[in-house]
Every structure is written in structure tokens, then in C-alpha cells.
Design a protein around this motif. Structure first.
Motif, short mmCIF file in Angstrom:
data_model
loop_
_atom_site.label_atom_id
_atom_site.label_comp_id
_atom_site.label_asym_id
_atom_site.label_seq_id
_atom_site.Cartn_x
_atom_site.Cartn_y
_atom_site.Cartn_z
N ASP A 491 -0.82 -21.65 22.04
CA ASP A 491 0.62 -21.76 22.29
C ASP A 491 1.40 -22.02 20.99
OD1 ASP A 491 -0.34 -24.27 21.86
OD2 ASP A 491 0.79 -25.22 23.49
N LEU A 492 0.67 -22.31 19.92
CA LEU A 492 1.31 -22.55 18.62
C LEU A 492 1.17 -21.32 17.72
CD1 LEU A 492 2.84 -24.84 17.22
CD2 LEU A 492 0.68 -25.57 16.20
N VAL A 493 -0.06 -20.77 17.67
CA VAL A 493 -0.33 -19.56 16.89
C VAL A 493 -1.21 -18.66 17.75
CG1 VAL A 493 -1.36 -18.57 14.82
CG2 VAL A 493 -0.22 -20.79 14.69
N SER A 494 -0.76 -17.43 17.96
CA SER A 494 -1.56 -16.52 18.78
C SER A 494 -1.81 -15.21 18.03
CB SER A 494 -0.84 -16.22 20.11
OG SER A 494 0.41 -15.61 19.87
N PHE A 495 -2.87 -14.55 18.44
CA PHE A 495 -3.26 -13.29 17.80
C PHE A 495 -3.51 -12.26 18.90
CE2 PHE A 495 -4.79 -16.83 15.25
CZ PHE A 495 -4.22 -16.56 14.01
N ALA A 496 -2.96 -11.06 18.68
CA ALA A 496 -3.16 -9.99 19.66
C ALA A 496 -3.16 -8.64 18.95
CB ALA A 496 -2.05 -10.03 20.70
N GLN A 497 -3.93 -7.71 19.50
CA GLN A 497 -3.96 -6.36 18.94
C GLN A 497 -2.84 -5.53 19.55
OE1 GLN A 497 -8.15 -5.31 19.75
NE2 GLN A 497 -8.34 -5.00 17.54
N LYS A 498 -2.12 -4.83 18.67
CA LYS A 498 -1.02 -3.99 19.12
C LYS A 498 -1.03 -2.68 18.33
CE LYS A 498 2.08 -7.79 20.39
NZ LYS A 498 3.42 -8.41 20.16
N GLU A 499 -0.52 -1.64 18.96
CA GLU A 499 -0.37 -0.38 18.26
C GLU A 499 0.94 -0.39 17.49
OE1 GLU A 499 -0.67 2.89 20.92
OE2 GLU A 499 -2.87 2.86 20.94
N VAL A 500 0.86 -0.05 16.21
CA VAL A 500 2.05 -0.03 15.37
C VAL A 500 2.10 1.30 14.62
CG1 VAL A 500 2.16 -2.53 15.08
CG2 VAL A 500 0.81 -1.16 13.47
N THR A 501 3.28 1.76 14.35
CA THR A 501 3.48 2.96 13.54
C THR A 501 3.55 2.56 12.08
OG1 THR A 501 4.66 4.05 15.34
CG2 THR A 501 4.95 4.97 13.13
N VAL A 502 2.70 3.16 11.30
CA VAL A 502 2.57 2.76 9.89
C VAL A 502 3.07 3.89 8.99
CG1 VAL A 502 0.94 2.05 8.11
CG2 VAL A 502 0.58 1.33 10.46
N HIS A 503 3.95 3.53 8.05
CA HIS A 503 4.49 4.49 7.09
C HIS A 503 3.86 4.31 5.71
CE1 HIS A 503 7.76 5.88 9.76
NE2 HIS A 503 7.69 4.64 10.24
N THR A 504 3.24 3.17 5.49
CA THR A 504 2.59 2.91 4.20
C THR A 504 1.16 2.44 4.42
OG1 THR A 504 3.34 0.61 4.12
CG2 THR A 504 4.76 2.26 3.08
N ARG A 505 0.31 2.70 3.44
CA ARG A 505 -1.06 2.20 3.47
C ARG A 505 -1.18 1.07 2.46
NH1 ARG A 505 -5.90 4.35 0.24
NH2 ARG A 505 -7.64 3.15 1.08
N GLU A 506 -1.76 -0.03 2.89
CA GLU A 506 -1.99 -1.15 2.00
C GLU A 506 -3.50 -1.36 1.84
OE1 GLU A 506 -0.08 -4.62 3.46
OE2 GLU A 506 1.97 -3.87 3.12
N TYR A 507 -3.93 -1.58 0.61
CA TYR A 507 -5.35 -1.86 0.39
C TYR A 507 -5.54 -2.72 -0.86
CZ TYR A 507 -5.29 1.89 -3.16
OH TYR A 507 -5.01 2.66 -4.25
N THR A 508 -6.63 -3.44 -0.87
CA THR A 508 -7.02 -4.22 -2.04
C THR A 508 -7.98 -3.37 -2.86
OG1 THR A 508 -6.82 -6.29 -0.81
CG2 THR A 508 -8.07 -6.35 -2.88
N PRO A 509 -7.66 -3.09 -4.12
CA PRO A 509 -8.54 -2.21 -4.91
C PRO A 509 -9.92 -2.83 -5.13
CG PRO A 509 -6.39 -2.47 -5.96
CD PRO A 509 -6.46 -3.48 -4.86
N ASN A 510 -10.90 -1.97 -5.26
CA ASN A 510 -12.20 -2.37 -5.78
C ASN A 510 -12.14 -2.32 -7.30
OD1 ASN A 510 -14.83 -1.40 -3.43
ND2 ASN A 510 -12.95 -2.54 -3.10
N VAL A 511 -13.10 -2.99 -7.93
CA VAL A 511 -13.12 -3.07 -9.40
C VAL A 511 -14.50 -2.67 -9.92
CG1 VAL A 511 -12.87 -4.56 -11.40
CG2 VAL A 511 -11.38 -4.89 -9.43
#
Length: 673
Positions: A491-511
Motif C-alpha cells: 500500500d506504500l510502494v507497489s509494482f505491476a507489469q504494464k504495456e507501454v509504448t516506447v519511443h526511445t531505447r535505454e541501455y547500460t553499455p558494456n565495456v
């Protein structure tokens, strides 16, 4: 190794390490620091020749990597706050295992001790059966620590199964952890090898970083950096912006690093302060191909895979880097590209390709941040020495620093067309959240934003999230003390899966990280360049390639005659104008002796000013390895030197152009040398 000039007889390649050490000392390439205070193990000062040699290696490295691959060079601080290295894992995991003699208090690095004792037993076995030993002994820099070495080799024949077991252990020596090393010490009854035979305590982890503090209060703890990499990772966002948000790209840094080695030894091969050159290549984890891989695809390397090592073997496999990548032995094109580029650099400065191999790390020896790693190892009189590491650090460093600081170290790319994805969405009841956590609400919420999908999924299934407050950046000390474990119900912090439309891709690079120990490379280069002439085995020759030689040209007036000496300053000035380093030897020694002294310095060319020079202005040019000479006008000789030093011509081509010059005086000088 044979030089491009082909001046060395094959039998001249046999030498003792003491001969190399004598030349290094006599010509002051480097030497122990603070030696008039009895020195300190693992610290070295470089002399004029060593500084010039190192500077030339660094210059070639910068051209080969930074300029050729359009890298972004940075220079970051040596002093590093403890929090940075705690986050990176170095405080907890950057350690070697040491063991202690209970009676004398002597300290040994556990893996080196096991290796040294088993090698000495194998050597004793070979002596017992009358066979030649190839085992290499190491020497300590610190005279007080020399008693730690195996004092004497006992000629004792080993049973075949014991010999095989020893060889398998040595093949896997880098793969053992502390408990396993302790087991080997107990199993093989390994004791203090210095003659006391003292019993050793089980191996304990020893952190290799030098700690210090910043400021007068002593409360801001810090370390001297153990690598240059962390400064590059922390500047990732600035570098990405500097590169106009374009991926992939590489940063690079050259600078001093520090490691508090348990037992420094073997000269420059294991020291406490050293020069590093490191590259951090930031790449999309889904696209580890390299646009320039075809340039190196056919470069042949000699590999020692982890599978071979785990089988107790050290046999090498030779194949092209293209074959190694396509077979899966080398994980991806980017890693393969840099392995080949490392090979080409080492070959360029004069390392013998036949004494160079690439060894894959086994799982237990892998650094805490790496998912795959290969070492470029160079064979010296000390054995095979790791000089370059090339690791795939995955996204480890950027991820842990982003999680700790709340600063996203990511790449955002616009997609050609939007896509629909299923994502974990975090919902915070901000009113209640703020009332309960007050001033700590903001840092806790920032921490929640960096939770992994696995953490969110687990919290959703349990109906609550439990956090260790000590791991949350910037929360108050009061919260850490009063609430070590913070429970956040649904009731304070919740997590749920939802479908979202994405216009950008975010990633953490490998090195992908090639990391060079320049001191080790410098020493290996000295060994690979050293030889003696059959007619003068007491004097060494260093066949440095012109590009790395500390001094390119020796100016030698035949005598101190004023007419000859008057020509020296102008000739030296003209060489400097060509940016060719030169040295004048106008001592009273015989000309052959003067050349021999500078052969030990690795000076590739010598210019003789004699009485014929006074008459017609011509000069004699001598090549170091073959001692052959040509004679031509001053302008022709200067142009030839410039072409030789810059690699635009070779000595055989020079000989073909001018013909070999000989005279009675030259023959006498060669004999004296």
C-alpha cells in the motif's frame, strides 16, 4: 627475436639475466628508489635512458590506440574517495591471499609460494634423473626478503603420478581461491622455504590498495587508485555528451596506479607504483560487432584457453582472430579486435611474436567485474608474464555506480518506430511515503527507480519490499541506525507489469577494457632486445627499434681535434631540427669503445666525424646491429637518418643505395667494439 636489420647471430640470443641487470644498472635505465636509505621493495626510479624509452613507448601507444581509433583521452585523479572503490567492489574484493609463518612472522603470497615450492621440487626431480630444467627462479627486490626463496634444490626423484599432479596444479595455479591454496599447502606439506621449515597459517585475504585520507580531519577516507578505469566510468555521461551521444566510443587514460603488493619482486614485474595505459570501449550489449574487425581478421595469435588450462595443459593453439571469434573461443568481435590490436602494438615496439601468447582467465581468477578476460603474456627469463589484460567488464561498473549515486549512466536512442513493451512500473503513495520517511523520502524514492526487474518481480510476489538502509545513498544516519531493514508494504510502494509504448531505447553499455602495465612491457622489451656479440660476450647490445630507442643517433668525432669538434654543434642542431634525439660522445676513449657503450644504450645509428669530413663534408653512418657503415654527403646522411627513424626506409635499402663503406680504421673500430 631477430631484428629487421638481421644483424644478430642466432647463438647471441643465449644470455644470463644478470647480464641484462648489469646493463640496466650501468646505463641507469632504472634502479631501486631511495637506495642510499637501503631502498624500499617495489619502488623504482627511472634514469634518463629509462625515461626516454618509456616516453617513446607511451608515444607509440597513444598513436596506435588513441589517434588511430579516435579515442577520447582523459586524465583523472589518483586520490579516490573510499565510497567510489567500495561501490566498485575493490574495497571488498581487490585482494591477494597471504600466509604467515607462525614462528618468524614472515609473510608470503600464497599462490606464489605454492608455485615456487612445486617448481623447486620439479627442478630437483629433473636434477635427480639428469635432465635439464626449464624452471625459472625469481629474485626478490628486497635483500632482506631473499631468505624467503627456496634455499636449496634437493635432487629427489618424484613418482610419475606426483610429477603429473604438480604439473597440473601449476597449470591451474591462477584458478585457486584462498581455501584451495590452503588445501594445497597442507596436502603438499609446504612450509617456510627460507630454511626454517616453519609451519604456515591458512591463507588470508589482503587488500592491495593504499589507504589515506583527504583533508585535515582524517574523516574523509580515500585510496590511491589501483587502476585508472574508475575515473573513466564516472565521466561516462560527460564523454557521451562530448561524443554527441554517438555510440560506440572509447575513452583512454595513461597514468600512475598503486598496489600494495605482498612481496614485490622480479624488478619492474611486480611493483607498488606503476604506469598504466587503459582503454574503456563502451559498446551496445546487443551489438558487440566492430566496424573495423575486417582490418585484423587475418592476424594470427597464439592462444591458451581456459579449457586447456583446466585440463592441466599449457599447449598453445595458433589461429587467426577471425577463426577464434567465429569458433566462440573469443566471445565477440570487439574483444577480438582489441586482442589483435594489442598484438600489433607489442610487435610494433619490438616484442618477439614467438614469445607472446594470449591466455584466457579461468573462472576463479577472473576479476570481480569481468565476464571474460584474456592476458597478453610475454615470455622472459622470469617465465610468462602478464603485461596486458583485455577484459569484457560487461555493464558491471556503470550499473553499480548508477545504483549507488542515483545518476543514470545510460544511453538513450530514438527508435525508428515506436514499440509496445511490457515493463515493471513502480507506484509510490507519495503522501504517506513522505509522511513516514520525511527527509529520507527523496533518496529512497531515487533508489527505487534503479531497482532491477528481478527485484520488482520479487517484491510484487511477496506483497512487500525490504531494503537495507545502509545500501541506500544519501539517507540519514538516523534512519540507518533506527531502521537497518526498511519494509515497504504494497500500500506504500507497489509494482505491476504494464504495456507501454516506447519511443526511445535505454541501455547500460558494456565495456571492453584493454589494460597495459607499461613497466612490465618495458622490461620485457629490454630482454627481447638484448644480445651479445660472439667476439665480445662481456658487452651487451640492446637492439631497440628506432621508434623506441632512447637516443636515435650517436655523434662521434674521431678525436678531440678542434677542426672535428667545431663541426659537432651544427650537426647536432640539424638533427634536433629533424626531431631526432642525439648524443655526443667526445670522450678520449677509442671510437670502438664509444660505439660499444652506446650499443648498450640501444642507440641504433652512429655518425663519425673524421678528417675526410673536414675535407669534403661527407659523414660515415654506422648501423648498430650489423656494425656496417655507409658514407655520403651530410645532406644525404641526414635525409637517410630521418627516413630510417621514421620507418620510411630500412638499413638493407640504405646499403643498396650507398654501398658498404670500409677502411682500415673502420675495421679496427669494429674489432674494438
Amino acid at each position: 627475436m631477430t631484428t629487421p636489420n638481421g644483424g644478430r647471430p642466432a647463438q647471441s640470443l643465449q644470455f644470463e639475466r644478470s647480464q641484462v641487470d648489469e646493463v640496466v644498472k650501468k646505463r641507469f635505465f632504472y634502479g631501486p628508489a631511495f637506495d642510499i636509505y637501503n631502498a624500499v621493495a617495489g619502488l623504482y626510479d627511472y634514469g634518463p635512458a629509462g625515461c626516454a624509452l618509456q616516453a617513446n613507448i607511451v608515444d607509440l601507444w597513444r598513436k596506435h590506440f588513441i589517434i588511430n581509433d579516435s579515442m577520447l583521452e582523459v586524465d583523472t585523479t589518483i586520490l579516490t574517495p573510499a565510497e567510489v572503490l567500495k561501490t566498485s567492489g575493490h574495497v571488498d574484493k581487490f585482494a591477494d591471499f597471504m600466509c604467515k609463518d607462525r614462528a618468524t612472522g614472515e609473510i608470503f603470497r600464497a599462490d606464489h609460494l605454492v608455485e615456487e615450492v612445486l617448481e623447486s621440487r620439479i627442478k630437483g626431480h629433473l636434477e635427480a634423473i639428469g635432465a635439464k630444467s626449464d624452471v625459472v627462479e625469481e629474485e626478490s627486490d628486497d635483500k632482506k626478503k631473499r631468505k624467503k626463496k627456496v634455499k636449496s634444490i634437493k635432487a629427489v626423484k618424484l613418482e610419475p603420478e606426483v610429477l603429473k599432479e604438480y604439473e597440473e596444479v601449476l597449470a591451474k595455479i591462477d584458478n585457486y581461491d584462498g581455501d584451495e591454496l590452503g588445501g594445497l599447502i597442507t596436502k603438499y606439506d609446504i612450509r617456510n622455504p627460507g630454511g626454517t621449515g616453519g609451519v604456515l597459517d591458512p591463507p588470508q585475504a589482503f587488500n592491495l590498495m593504499f589507504d589515506t585520507q583527504i583533508g585535515p580531519t582524517g574523516q574523509a577516507k580515500a585510496y590511491l587508485r589501483p587502476e585508472t578505469a574508475q575515473g573513466q566510468f564516472l565521466n561516462f555521461s560527460k564523454l557521451l555528451e562530448f561524443n554527441n551521444q554517438k555510440m560506440p566510443f572509447a575513452s583512454a587514460s595513461i597514468g600512475k596506479s598503486f598496489r600494495n603488493e605482498i612481496s614485490p619482486k622480479s624488478g619492474l614485474l611486480r611493483v607498488r607504483e606503476f604506469l598504466m595505459a587503459e582503454v574503456e570501449y563502451f559498446v551496445d550489449p546487443d551489438r558487440k560487432s566492430h566496424e573495423r574487425f575486417d582490418e585484423v581478421r587475418d592476424v594470427k595469435l597464439r592462444f591458451l584457453s581456459k579449457g586447456t588450462q583446466l585440463g592441466g595443459q599449457t599447449s598453445l593453439t595458433e589461429k587467426t582472430i577471425g577463426e577464434a571469434v567465429s569458433s566462440g573461443m573469443v566471445d565477440n568481435e570487439t574483444l577480438g579486435y582489441y586482442l589483435a590490436r594489442i598484438y600489433l602494438f607489442l610487435e610494433k615496439i619490438g616484442i618477439d611474436p614467438q614469445r607472446l601468447r594470449f591466455r584466457q582467465h579461468m573462472d576463479n581468477e577472473m576479476a570481480h567485474y569481468a565476464c571474460d578476460c584474456w592476458d597478453a603474456e610475454i615470455e622472459t627469463t622470469y617465465g610468462w608474464i602478464e603485461c596486458v589484460g583485455c577484459a569484457d567488464r560487461s555493464a558491471y561498473d556503470l550499473t553499480v555506480h548508477a545504483r549507488k549515486t542515483g545518476h543514470p549512466l545510460i544511453v538513450r536512442e530514438m527508435l525508428e518506430s515506436p514499440v509496445v513493451e511490457t515493463r515493471w512500473i513502480t507506484t509510490v503513495n507519495k503522501k504517506v511515503f513522505g509522511m513516514q520517511l520525511k527527509r529520507d523520502a527523496k533518496p529512497v524514492e531515487a533508489y527505487l527507480a534503479n531497482l532491477s526487474d528481478a527485484q520488482k518481480s520479487q517484491a510484487a510476489s511477496k506483497g512487500k519490499l525490504v531494503l537495507k538502509t545502509a545500501e541506500i545513498p544519501d539517507v540519514s544516519a538516523d534512519l540507518i541506525t533506527s531502521t537497518p531493514s526498511l519494509e515497504l508494504p504494497a500500500d506504500l510502494v507497489s509494482f505491476a507489469q504494464k504495456e507501454v509504448t516506447v519511443h526511445t531505447r535505454e541501455y547500460t553499455p558494456n565495456v571492453i577494457e584493454p589494460s597495459f602495465g607499461l613497466g612490465r612491457i618495458l622490461y620485457a622489451l629490454i630482454e627481447h632486445s638484448f644480445w651479445t656479440r660472439p667476439e665480445a660476450v662481456e658487452r651487451g647490445v640492446l637492439s631497440f627499434l628506432p621508434a623506441v630507442a632512447p637516443t636515435k643517433v650517436l655523434l662521434v668525432p674521431l678525436s678531440n681535434n678542434p677542426e672535428l669538434m667545431a663541426r659537432v654543434p651544427a650537426l647536432s642542431r640539424k638533427l634536433r631540427e629533424l626531431e631526432v634525439s642525439n648524443k655526443v660522445d667526445d670522450s678520449g676513449a677509442a671510437i670502438g669503445r664509444r660505439y660499444a657503450r652506446n650499443d648498450e644504450m640501444g642507440t641504433p645509428y652512429g655518425l663519425t666525424i673524421d678528417f675526410v669530413t673536414v675535407q669534403d663534408g661527407s659523414l660515415t653512418l654506422r648501423e648498430r646491429d650489423s656494425t656496417q657503415q655507409v658514407r655520403a654527403s651530410e645532406s644525404e646522411i641526414l635525409a637517410t637518418i630521418d627516413a630510417l627513424v621514421r620507418g620510411r626506409t630500412t638499413w638493407p635499402q640504405v646499403l643498396a643505395k650507398f654501398g658498404e663503406f670500409t677502411s682500415q680504421a673502420d675495421t679496427a673500430a669494429t674489432t674494438q667494439a
